[in-house]
Design an enzyme around this catalytic site. Structure first.
Site, PDB file in Angstrom:
ATOM      1  N   LEU A   2       0.851  -1.184   0.000  1.00 35.73           N
ATOM      2  CA  LEU A   2       0.000   0.000   0.000  1.00 35.73           C
ATOM      3  C   LEU A   2       0.886   1.234   0.000  1.00 35.73           C
ATOM      4  CD1 LEU A   2      -2.585  -1.134   2.691  1.00 35.73           C
ATOM      5  CD2 LEU A   2      -2.741  -1.363   0.200  1.00 35.73           C
ATOM      6  N   GLU A   3       0.682   2.082  -0.964  1.00 35.11           N
ATOM      7  CA  GLU A   3       1.395   3.344  -1.074  1.00 35.11           C
ATOM      8  C   GLU A   3       0.407   4.436  -0.665  1.00 35.11           C
ATOM      9  OE1 GLU A   3       3.463   6.060  -4.606  1.00 35.11           O
ATOM     10  OE2 GLU A   3       2.830   4.001  -5.025  1.00 35.11           O
ATOM     11  N   ILE A   4       0.771   5.223   0.315  1.00 36.58           N
ATOM     12  CA  ILE A   4      -0.072   6.351   0.724  1.00 36.58           C
ATOM     13  C   ILE A   4       0.636   7.599   0.234  1.00 36.58           C
ATOM     14  CG2 ILE A   4      -1.095   7.607   2.647  1.00 36.58           C
ATOM     15  CD1 ILE A   4      -1.187   4.951   4.164  1.00 36.58           C
TER      16      ILE A   4
END
Length: 130
Positions: A119-121
């Site tokens: 997951l890239e925020i």
């Protein structure tokens, strides 16, 4: 011809564990559909959790937990997101680092959900900060 994305299926090994992570850690609203499907609301987009052993058809040819790489936009500055993750003992794998998003330069933090999905925020970079 197309106007956007309605939902994205995330294959998970444990729905309860995934619901806890996505709601507690990322603040997504939970909508239960049935025992094998749960929607996590992100604006008008649903991240739909499917259990690995589901009989739901049709489905992807090889639904595999941990194979997703998803970039999510943050409303908060990444420093605040990072402090939130630290408070919950969620490891940040990388970041914040500069990246290129769909609409220009972004800054990103990377973490993994309980099934190993990346997951890239991200948050748009201010002009001149690249």
């Amino acid at each position: 011809m197309l106007s956007g994305l309605d939902h994205l299926v995330i294959t998970v090994t444990d729905i309860s564990r995934a619901v806890d992570f996505y709601s507690r850690v990322l603040g997504l609203e939970v909508r239960y559909r049935d025992r094998e499907r749960v929607d996590l609301m992100l604006g008008d987009l649903a991240l739909r959790l499917h259990w690995t052993a589901t009989d739901i058809e049709p489905r992807a040819a090889t639904p595999t937990p941990g194979s997703l790489d998803l970039c999510l936009r943050s409303l908060l500055p990444l420093e605040e997101v990072q402090r939130h993750l630290e408070a919950l003992d969620v490891e940040v794998e990388l970041g914040p680092v500069p990246r290129q998003g769909a609409n220009g330069p972004i800054e990103s933090l990377y973490l993994r959900d309980p099934d190993g999905n990346l997951l890239e925020i991200s948050r748009a970079m201010k002009p001149g900060s690249e």
